[in-house]
Design a protein around this motif. Structure first.
Motif, PDB file in Angstrom:
ATOM      1  N   ALA A  60       0.832  -1.205   0.000  1.00 28.70           N
ATOM      2  CA  ALA A  60       0.000   0.000   0.000  1.00 28.70           C
ATOM      3  C   ALA A  60       0.863   1.251   0.000  1.00 28.70           C
ATOM      4  N   GLU A  61       1.907   1.245   0.811  1.00 30.47           N
ATOM      5  CA  GLU A  61       2.774   2.419   0.936  1.00 30.47           C
ATOM      6  C   GLU A  61       3.584   2.648  -0.342  1.00 30.47           C
ATOM      7  N   GLU A  62       4.103   1.574  -0.907  1.00 35.10           N
ATOM      8  CA  GLU A  62       5.013   1.680  -2.053  1.00 35.10           C
ATOM      9  C   GLU A  62       4.278   1.921  -3.373  1.00 35.10           C
ATOM     10  N   TYR A  63       3.110   1.294  -3.529  1.00 34.85           N
ATOM     11  CA  TYR A  63       2.425   1.336  -4.817  1.00 34.85           C
ATOM     12  C   TYR A  63       1.100   2.091  -4.776  1.00 34.85           C
ATOM     13  N   GLY A  64       0.687   2.542  -3.607  1.00 34.77           N
ATOM     14  CA  GLY A  64      -0.556   3.299  -3.498  1.00 34.77           C
ATOM     15  C   GLY A  64      -1.790   2.479  -3.822  1.00 34.77           C
ATOM     16  N   ARG A  65      -1.717   1.161  -3.607  1.00 36.71           N
ATOM     17  CA  ARG A  65      -2.838   0.288  -3.923  1.00 36.71           C
ATOM     18  C   ARG A  65      -3.671  -0.008  -2.687  1.00 36.71           C
ATOM     19  N   ASN A  66      -4.977  -0.112  -2.870  1.00 35.13           N
ATOM     20  CA  ASN A  66      -5.822  -0.648  -1.812  1.00 35.13           C
ATOM     21  C   ASN A  66      -5.509  -2.137  -1.665  1.00 35.13           C
ATOM     22  N   VAL A  67      -5.326  -2.581  -0.429  1.00 35.23           N
ATOM     23  CA  VAL A  67      -4.945  -3.961  -0.164  1.00 35.23           C
ATOM     24  C   VAL A  67      -5.920  -4.572   0.837  1.00 35.23           C
ATOM     25  N   ILE A  68      -6.363  -5.787   0.548  1.00 35.69           N
ATOM     26  CA  ILE A  68      -7.172  -6.561   1.486  1.00 35.69           C
ATOM     27  C   ILE A  68      -6.308  -7.723   1.956  1.00 35.69           C
ATOM     28  N   GLY A  69      -5.972  -7.729   3.235  1.00 31.91           N
ATOM     29  CA  GLY A  69      -5.173  -8.804   3.804  1.00 31.91           C
ATOM     30  C   GLY A  69      -6.050  -9.790   4.538  1.00 31.91           C
ATOM     31  N   VAL A  70      -5.953 -11.073   4.174  1.00 33.15           N
ATOM     32  CA  VAL A  70      -6.769 -12.103   4.830  1.00 33.15           C
ATOM     33  C   VAL A  70      -5.858 -13.177   5.401  1.00 33.15           C
TER      34      VAL A  70
END
Length: 235
Positions: A60-70
């Motif tokens: 998220a920090e490096e690529y600015g992507r929304n991330v869903i962690g499961v």
């Protein structure tokens, strides 16, 4: 999972030792490259088996992507929420079967699963997880699976050793992974799977164009053996 992650101490120990092992060069650059996270797709990235959350936070920090962690471990999810919170990241505990029912079909842009499938005790679980990941990925979305390399069982790398030297493992055999750093040591109970077993899981799960990469250890660990195995495919 064969290793028990159901205590806050185990989640903290895993996070501490992997950080001490300097995790970033350990196959992750190739994972991010294979997923092309710099692309224009604004759908979320799924981190399947996110553990304590440091990789999801980094993505998220490096690529600015929304991330869903499961993750199947409630302790890991609690630790990730407390220590790797980020406005672009959400964490969620899922059933041991790896259920992704809370996600709609074709909702996810890309998925990564790092050092997770080597903890699954059966090919059935691996195939089922791939099918679930395939369902939630947008058509053409990429899935990257990272594990330690089955061809390097018993090889002592600077911080890591999978299995016992001189022992022949069959698919599905329990295998101890030892992580040793200046901060201490950690023993993980994994399973031995061949390259073709991982490839079968992806293909049986519906992925196409499955590519296999044999990754060396980080430059600071000059060993001629491949240390990591990366498989990637398209939904």
């Amino acid at each position: 999972m064969h290793t028990s992650w159901e205590t806050s101490e185990s989640a903290e120990a895993y996070s501490r030792e992997t950080a001490a092992a300097q995790w970033k060069p350990m196959g992750y650059p190739e994972v991010f490259r294979s997923l092309d996270l710099t692309g224009a797709d604004d759908r979320p990235l799924l981190d399947f088996g996110c553990g304590p959350g440091f990789v999801a936070h980094y993505a998220a920090e490096e690529y600015g992507r929304n991330v869903i962690g499961v993750d199947v471990s409630g302790s890991m999810i609690e630790y990730a929420t407390a220590h790797y919170d980020h406005p672009l990241v959400s964490y969620r505990e899922i059933p041991i079967s790896g259920g992704l029912d809370f996600l709609a079909s074709e909702e996810i842009g890309a998925c990564m699963s790092c050092f997770v499938f080597m903890q699954m005790p059966s090919t059935e679980l691996q195939v089922d997880a791939c099918r679930q990941i395939r369902r939630v990925l947008t058509p053409g979305g990429r899935f990257a699976m990272l594990n330690t390399h089955p061809g390097s069982v018993g090889v002592q790398f600077s911080t890591l050793r999978n299995g016992e030297a001189g022992r022949a493992y069959l698919p599905g055999d329990p295998m101890v992974t030892s992580l040793r750093t200046a901060n201490g040591s950690l023993t993980l109970r994994d399973f031995f799977w061949r390259v073709e077993d991982y490839a079968h899981a992806m293909e049986a799960g519906g992925f196409r164009d499955v590519a296999i990469e044999h990754l060396p250890p980080p430059p600071a660990d000059p060993t001629p053996h491949p240390q990591f195995l990366l498989l990637s495919g398209r939904a």
